[in-house]
Design a protein around this motif. Structure first.
Motif, mmCIF file in Angstrom:
data_model
loop_
_atom_site.group_PDB
_atom_site.id
_atom_site.type_symbol
_atom_site.label_atom_id
_atom_site.label_comp_id
_atom_site.label_asym_id
_atom_site.label_seq_id
_atom_site.Cartn_x
_atom_site.Cartn_y
_atom_site.Cartn_z
ATOM 1 N N PHE A 6 0.834 -1.194 0.000
ATOM 2 C CA PHE A 6 0.000 0.000 0.000
ATOM 3 C C PHE A 6 0.869 1.244 0.000
ATOM 4 O O PHE A 6 1.883 1.314 0.707
ATOM 5 C CB PHE A 6 -0.942 -0.010 1.203
ATOM 6 N N MET A 7 0.466 2.226 -0.797
ATOM 7 C CA MET A 7 1.224 3.457 -0.951
ATOM 8 C C MET A 7 0.247 4.610 -1.127
ATOM 9 O O MET A 7 -0.966 4.424 -1.137
ATOM 10 C CB MET A 7 2.152 3.365 -2.169
ATOM 11 N N GLY A 8 0.796 5.822 -1.294
ATOM 12 C CA GLY A 8 -0.025 6.995 -1.519
ATOM 13 C C GLY A 8 -0.143 7.857 -0.281
ATOM 14 O O GLY A 8 0.330 7.510 0.812
ATOM 15 N N GLU A 9 -0.773 9.000 -0.424
ATOM 16 C CA GLU A 9 -1.079 9.835 0.732
ATOM 17 C C GLU A 9 -2.061 9.094 1.636
ATOM 18 O O GLU A 9 -2.862 8.281 1.160
ATOM 19 C CB GLU A 9 -1.672 11.161 0.279
ATOM 20 N N PRO A 10 -2.020 9.355 2.939
ATOM 21 C CA PRO A 10 -2.907 8.601 3.844
ATOM 22 C C PRO A 10 -4.382 8.671 3.461
ATOM 23 O O PRO A 10 -5.120 7.704 3.680
ATOM 24 C CB PRO A 10 -2.652 9.262 5.203
ATOM 25 N N GLN A 11 -4.815 9.786 2.871
ATOM 26 C CA GLN A 11 -6.220 9.924 2.482
ATOM 27 C C GLN A 11 -6.464 9.540 1.024
ATOM 28 O O GLN A 11 -7.586 9.662 0.515
ATOM 29 C CB GLN A 11 -6.711 11.368 2.707
ATOM 30 N N GLU A 12 -5.417 9.055 0.325
ATOM 31 C CA GLU A 12 -5.539 8.680 -1.097
ATOM 32 C C GLU A 12 -4.685 7.445 -1.358
ATOM 33 O O GLU A 12 -3.748 7.474 -2.153
ATOM 34 C CB GLU A 12 -5.078 9.832 -2.004
ATOM 35 N N THR A 13 -4.958 6.359 -0.682
ATOM 36 C CA THR A 13 -4.097 5.185 -0.790
ATOM 37 C C THR A 13 -4.351 4.408 -2.087
ATOM 38 O O THR A 13 -5.434 4.428 -2.651
ATOM 39 C CB THR A 13 -4.275 4.253 0.406
ATOM 40 N N ARG A 14 -3.301 3.744 -2.528
ATOM 41 C CA ARG A 14 -3.336 2.854 -3.690
ATOM 42 C C ARG A 14 -2.600 1.574 -3.301
ATOM 43 O O ARG A 14 -1.954 1.518 -2.252
ATOM 44 C CB ARG A 14 -2.635 3.498 -4.901
ATOM 45 N N HIS A 15 -2.661 0.555 -4.163
ATOM 46 C CA HIS A 15 -1.900 -0.657 -3.865
ATOM 47 C C HIS A 15 -1.214 -1.183 -5.117
ATOM 48 O O HIS A 15 -1.631 -0.911 -6.247
ATOM 49 C CB HIS A 15 -2.795 -1.743 -3.246
ATOM 50 N N LEU A 16 -0.139 -1.918 -4.873
ATOM 51 C CA LEU A 16 0.607 -2.601 -5.925
ATOM 52 C C LEU A 16 0.757 -4.067 -5.525
ATOM 53 O O LEU A 16 1.028 -4.368 -4.360
ATOM 54 C CB LEU A 16 1.995 -1.978 -6.089
ATOM 55 N N VAL A 17 0.597 -4.963 -6.472
ATOM 56 C CA VAL A 17 0.772 -6.392 -6.210
ATOM 57 C C VAL A 17 2.210 -6.748 -6.573
ATOM 58 O O VAL A 17 2.636 -6.568 -7.720
ATOM 59 C CB VAL A 17 -0.232 -7.232 -7.024
#
Length: 278
Positions: free
Chosen positions: A219-230
């Motif tokens: 999980f990455m991104g700003e705390p209020q705009e998270t994204r994920h990478l597999v």
């Protein structure tokens, strides 16, 4: 020897990325190739991630032409882990055996670097991280048992893990590079949870020690705009200072972490409350 380039990405840009764009900018999938040195140069803190898999003869690390310096470490320092078979790193003609689980700190000013496998049929797999440097320190091998060992997490949170600090002010002097290794306990899945940011430093993760079918959802991104990478085995994440960096695995795994930036204060994290994550 080849090197790819990753430009810096702002939070505003990252919010607009689809999966392919996220992977192109933040995930490194091709660090290791037999008989090759491969590198990725991030313009975030000018960090270089590298992989070297020597076969029957040593692989010498040269400065890319764009660096316009005599040798790779003219103005850089480097940390090296071996995650494969037996091998050694040769610095200015002196061989330094590096077993799996140990770390080698290489200071600014070393003129020649080469990577060697003891057995080409079971090659060493060297992972290295290099950052800009301003002073010369001592060459140092930090054995697994010499690293600072910190037990973190709890079974109830599925985040129990062992963190080892190798290139760290308490263990080994460096200019800005910090490196260590974290292993997730059997039955736990989470790393770096509860999560945090540290805008003063960027970070990189190499996920490793994973079965072929295992994946980590990073999980990455700003705390209020998270994204994920597999993420699969022996793939790396580039994490800018504005981003959280945590993950959950489908089975056991480990990761080698590195940091670069304004300071070496390991506890300067800006913690993110669970209720603030989105």
């Amino acid at each position: 020897m080849n090197m790819s380039i990753r430009q810096a990405v702002s939070p505003a840009e990252a919010r607009t990325f689809d999966t392919d764009a996220l992977r192109r900018n933040f995930l490194v999938t091709d660090l290791f190739g037999f008989g090759e040195i491969r590198m990725t140069h991030s313009h975030v803190d000018r960090t270089i991630l590298g992989g070297a898999v020597p076969g029957g003869s040593p692989l010498e690390l040269h400065a890319p032409e764009k660096f316009m310096v005599a040798s790779f470490l003219t103005r850089r320092e480097m940390g090296v882990f071996n995650i494969g078979g037996k091998g050694a790193v040769i610095l200015d003609g002196t061989e330094h055996p590096l077993p799996a689980g140990d770390c080698l700190y290489v200071p600014m000013g070393v003129e020649t670097v080469a990577f060697k496998s003891e057995d080409a049929a079971s090659p060493a797999r060297f992972y290295f991280v290099s950052t800009p440097a301003h002073a010369h320190h001592e060459i140092r091998i930090i054995a697994r048992d010499e690293a600072n060992r910190v037990e973190i997490g709890e079974d109830d949170g599925a985040n129990r893990r062992t963190l080892r600090q190798y290139i760290h002010p308490d263990i080994c002097s460096s200019c800005q590079l910090l490196m260590g290794m974290t292993m997730i306990a059997t039955g736990s899945v989470w790393n770096t949870m509860p999560c945090h940011t540290h805008d003063r430093r960027s970070e990189a993760y190499l996920y490793f020690d994973m079965a072929p079918e295992t994946r980590v959802f990073h999980f990455m991104g700003e705390p209020q705009e998270t994204r994920h990478l597999v993420v699969a085995n022996e793939q790396a994440i580039l994490s800018p200072g504005w981003s959280i960096h945590c993950g959950a695995g489908t089975s056991n795994y480990g990761f080698i972490w590195s940091m670069a930036g304004d300071n070496q204060e390991f506890t300067d994290m800006d913690m993110v409350a669970m209720e603030d994550l989105r």
